[in-house]
Design an enzyme around this catalytic site. Structure first.
Site, PDB file in Angstrom:
ATOM      1  N   ASN A   7       0.868  -1.171   0.000  1.00 26.43           N
ATOM      2  CA  ASN A   7       0.000   0.000   0.000  1.00 26.43           C
ATOM      3  C   ASN A   7       0.911   1.229   0.000  1.00 26.43           C
ATOM      4  O   ASN A   7       1.452   1.604   1.043  1.00 26.43           O
ATOM      5  CB  ASN A   7      -0.901  -0.027   1.234  1.00 26.43           C
ATOM      6  CG  ASN A   7      -1.868   1.143   1.267  1.00 26.43           C
ATOM      7  OD1 ASN A   7      -1.803   2.037   0.421  1.00 26.43           O
ATOM      8  ND2 ASN A   7      -2.762   1.130   2.236  1.00 26.43           N
ATOM      9  N   ARG A  88      -2.380  -1.998  -3.595  1.00 21.88           N
ATOM     10  CA  ARG A  88      -3.632  -1.276  -3.405  1.00 21.88           C
ATOM     11  C   ARG A  88      -3.624  -0.069  -4.350  1.00 21.88           C
ATOM     12  O   ARG A  88      -2.669   0.726  -4.344  1.00 21.88           O
ATOM     13  CB  ARG A  88      -3.745  -0.791  -1.965  1.00 21.88           C
ATOM     14  CG  ARG A  88      -4.947   0.073  -1.777  1.00 21.88           C
ATOM     15  CD  ARG A  88      -4.996   0.654  -0.394  1.00 21.88           C
ATOM     16  NE  ARG A  88      -6.223   1.414  -0.223  1.00 21.88           N
ATOM     17  CZ  ARG A  88      -6.306   2.538   0.459  1.00 21.88           C
ATOM     18  NH1 ARG A  88      -5.249   3.046   1.045  1.00 21.88           N
ATOM     19  NH2 ARG A  88      -7.452   3.159   0.575  1.00 21.88           N
ATOM     20  N   HIS A 177     -12.870   2.252   0.057  1.00 23.10           N
ATOM     21  CA  HIS A 177     -12.745   1.206   1.096  1.00 23.10           C
ATOM     22  C   HIS A 177     -13.335  -0.122   0.606  1.00 23.10           C
ATOM     23  O   HIS A 177     -13.722  -0.961   1.410  1.00 23.10           O
ATOM     24  CB  HIS A 177     -13.496   1.564   2.401  1.00 23.10           C
ATOM     25  CG  HIS A 177     -12.917   2.704   3.171  1.00 23.10           C
ATOM     26  ND1 HIS A 177     -13.708   3.594   3.843  1.00 23.10           N
ATOM     27  CD2 HIS A 177     -11.646   3.083   3.412  1.00 23.10           C
ATOM     28  CE1 HIS A 177     -12.946   4.488   4.459  1.00 23.10           C
ATOM     29  NE2 HIS A 177     -11.682   4.189   4.200  1.00 23.10           N
ATOM     30  N   LEU A 204     -15.156   2.273  10.004  1.00 19.92           N
ATOM     31  CA  LEU A 204     -15.039   3.550  10.719  1.00 19.92           C
ATOM     32  C   LEU A 204     -13.604   3.782  11.153  1.00 19.92           C
ATOM     33  O   LEU A 204     -13.162   3.273  12.194  1.00 19.92           O
ATOM     34  CB  LEU A 204     -15.964   3.551  11.948  1.00 19.92           C
ATOM     35  CG  LEU A 204     -17.436   3.181  11.704  1.00 19.92           C
ATOM     36  CD1 LEU A 204     -18.216   3.190  13.011  1.00 19.92           C
ATOM     37  CD2 LEU A 204     -18.073   4.129  10.697  1.00 19.92           C
ATOM     38  N   ASN A 206     -10.171   6.832  10.357  1.00 18.23           N
ATOM     39  CA  ASN A 206     -10.002   8.265  10.187  1.00 18.23           C
ATOM     40  C   ASN A 206     -10.871   8.737   9.022  1.00 18.23           C
ATOM     41  O   ASN A 206     -11.559   9.744   9.093  1.00 18.23           O
ATOM     42  CB  ASN A 206      -8.517   8.550   9.961  1.00 18.23           C
ATOM     43  CG  ASN A 206      -8.233  10.008  10.043  1.00 18.23           C
ATOM     44  OD1 ASN A 206      -8.958  10.743  10.714  1.00 18.23           O
ATOM     45  ND2 ASN A 206      -7.235  10.439   9.324  1.00 18.23           N
ATOM     46  N   GLY A 207     -10.846   7.958   7.927  1.00 17.86           N
ATOM     47  CA  GLY A 207     -11.889   8.075   6.909  1.00 17.86           C
ATOM     48  C   GLY A 207     -12.927   7.018   7.253  1.00 17.86           C
ATOM     49  O   GLY A 207     -12.579   6.021   7.872  1.00 17.86           O
ATOM     50  N   ARG A 236     -12.594  15.165   7.595  1.00 19.25           N
ATOM     51  CA  ARG A 236     -13.413  15.426   6.396  1.00 19.25           C
ATOM     52  C   ARG A 236     -14.859  15.675   6.811  1.00 19.25           C
ATOM     53  O   ARG A 236     -15.361  15.049   7.741  1.00 19.25           O
ATOM     54  CB  ARG A 236     -13.378  14.220   5.448  1.00 19.25           C
ATOM     55  CG  ARG A 236     -12.016  13.986   4.848  1.00 19.25           C
ATOM     56  CD  ARG A 236     -12.035  12.744   3.982  1.00 19.25           C
ATOM     57  NE  ARG A 236     -10.854  11.949   4.233  1.00 19.25           N
ATOM     58  CZ  ARG A 236     -10.729  10.661   3.894  1.00 19.25           C
ATOM     59  NH1 ARG A 236     -11.712  10.042   3.285  1.00 19.25           N
ATOM     60  NH2 ARG A 236      -9.615  10.014   4.152  1.00 19.25           N
ATOM     61  N   GLY A 328     -14.182   1.645  14.634  1.00 19.04           N
ATOM     62  CA  GLY A 328     -15.127   0.522  14.709  1.00 19.04           C
ATOM     63  C   GLY A 328     -14.583  -0.650  15.518  1.00 19.04           C
ATOM     64  O   GLY A 328     -15.329  -1.342  16.208  1.00 19.04           O
ATOM     65  N   GLU A 379      -7.533  -5.780   4.792  1.00 20.11           N
ATOM     66  CA  GLU A 379      -7.427  -5.460   3.360  1.00 20.11           C
ATOM     67  C   GLU A 379      -6.212  -6.156   2.742  1.00 20.11           C
ATOM     68  O   GLU A 379      -6.231  -6.541   1.580  1.00 20.11           O
ATOM     69  CB  GLU A 379      -7.315  -3.940   3.187  1.00 20.11           C
ATOM     70  CG  GLU A 379      -8.628  -3.244   3.504  1.00 20.11           C
ATOM     71  CD  GLU A 379      -8.476  -1.789   3.872  1.00 20.11           C
ATOM     72  OE1 GLU A 379      -7.930  -1.517   4.965  1.00 20.11           O
ATOM     73  OE2 GLU A 379      -8.895  -0.926   3.092  1.00 20.11           O
TER      74      GLU A 379
END
Ligand code: AMP
Length: 393
Positions: A7, A88, A177, A204, A206-207, A236, A328, A379
């Site tokens: 990533n 990614r 995501h 859930l 930071n983004g 954001r 989350g 991921e």
């Protein structure tokens, strides 16, 4: 077979090395502050973690060090053993509804999509090109954040704006995501023991984004044309009335770039609390009675509950809900507040079970109408799986 999941961000490079198809994690870590001062990297191997300060002028240097470390720690005896590298890539546009082996054409499209993902696609592409140079024998695979959401129907992904904005410029909801939402929906299917299910997955961090998924296919998702849409996030804004933008430009004299920076970097938790974009700091503020931290959290919960409630209706019911991402997976209080706000759906929080962090667990009571779970997302393993599958087949 050894597979690397990569990533690459503009100043960082995260990696995980797998033995596939066993999905055994051999090594993982992250290079940080690439191209900036005080750069360093951390590596986790055999249950141990270490950190090194090192000059990282560019991503090539980071990959050189990574490959040296793989040999040094005997993850591989020769670099030829690394048969594939999965990357990614944030934006695959409408072109990619699945992962692909990287070719010159694929790279051209990733590059073209930089127009709508300027913060991510150039860095992702750079990561691919560095590995092409450093491991010329290995296959590179692109795993797109947008791919999972490509199953949305036209009436879900279009905005009610002049149709030519879509046909001429690709203005539509893409969602992000996706790799995480796909992992979560597969885990929920496996927990429920069937593929034909309606689930709502909440990533859930930071983004943050929420997806409505039916029979393993995304029906709708909260992020949009960019990752700034949807729920309140760390810094954001999430959804706002667009007319605010020209109004505030006139009032403040700020230009469009400055306003967009405000909406991406100075809004969300940070904008409302005035304290921090990090939910842990906001939680400390709440415990100290800071009214703006209390307000930020309340707005956060409201937007999440609104999306879950609307997705319940959209799906025509819901078989399970799950929570993932830094908040989350770890914020006991956030999950509790969300489940309590959803009591109208017959959801009941199991407070003891919810008192946990970072592990897969059911957090609703047995008699809750909808079972709710914490599922740590992964991921990287999804990237490794697709990379392995596209390499061996
Ligand atoms: P992510 O983007 O998935 O890394 O998530 C980052 C967010 O997770 C930040 O807002 C953190 O405050 C939050 N987070 C991480 N660990 C915890 C924790 N132990 N308790 C509450 N929030 C946490």
């Amino acid at each position: 077979m050894i597979v690397l999941a990569i990533n690459a961000g503009s100043s960082s490079l995260k990696f995980t090395g797998y033995r596939m198809p066993e999905e055994e994690v051999l090594i993982s870590g992250v290079f940080q502050r690439i191209g900036i001062d005080n750069s360093f990297y951390t590596i986790k191997i055999n249950g141990e973690k270490f950190e090194e300060d090192v000059d990282l002028p560019d991503h090539k240097k980071a990959v050189e060090i990574l490959l040296d470390e793989l040999i040094k720690h005997k993850v591989v005896n020769s670099l030829d053993e690394i048969e594939a590298v999965g990357h990614r890539v944030v934006h695959g546009g409408e072109k990619y509804s699945d992962s692909v082996v990287v070719t010159e054409d694929v790279k051209k499209i990733i590059d073209e999509l930089s127009d709508i993902a300027p913060l991510h696609n150039p860095a992702n592409l750079m990561g691919i090109e560095v590995f092409e140079k450093m491991l010329p024998h290995a296959k590179n695979v692109a795993v797109f954040d947008t791919a999972f959401h490509q199953t949305m129907a036209t009436d879900a992904y279009l905005y009610a704006v002049p149709y030519e904005w879509y046909t001429n410029y690709g203005v539509r909801k893409y969602g992000f995501h996706g790799t995480s939402h796909k992992y979560l929906s597969q885990r929920l299917s496996s927990i429920l023991g069937r593929d034909d299910c309606k689930v709502i997955t909440c990533h859930l961090g930071n983004g943050g984004s929420i997806s409505a998924i039916k029979d393993g296919k995304c029906v709708d998702t909260s992020m949009g044309f960019t990752p700034n849409a949807g729920i309140v996030m760390g810094s954001r804004s999430g959804d706002i009335d667009v007319s605010i933008i020209p109004y505030v430009m006139k009032k403040t004299g700020e230009n469009l770039d400055e306003i967009m920076n405000d909406l991406n970097k100075k809004s969300g938790f940070l904008g409302i609390s005035g304290v921090s974009s990090d939910s842990r700091d906001v939680e400390i503020g709440i415990n100290a009675g800071n009214p703006r931290c209390i307000l930020a959290q309340s707005m956060y919960i409201n937007t999440i509950v609104q999306y879950i409630a609307s997705y319940y209706a959209l799906l025509g019911g819901c078989d399970a809900i799950c929570f993932a991402g830094g908040i989350g997976e770890n914020s006991i209080n956030t999950r509790k507040e969300i489940l309590e706000a959803l009591e109208v759906f017959g959801i009941k929080c199991d407070y003891d079970a919810n008192n946990c962090r970072g592990k897969e667990v059911m957090i609703s009571t047995k008699d809750s109408k909808i079972p709710c779970y914490v599922i740590p997302t992964d991921e990287e393993v999804m990237i490794a799986r697709d990379t392995y599958n596209l390499t061996v087949n």
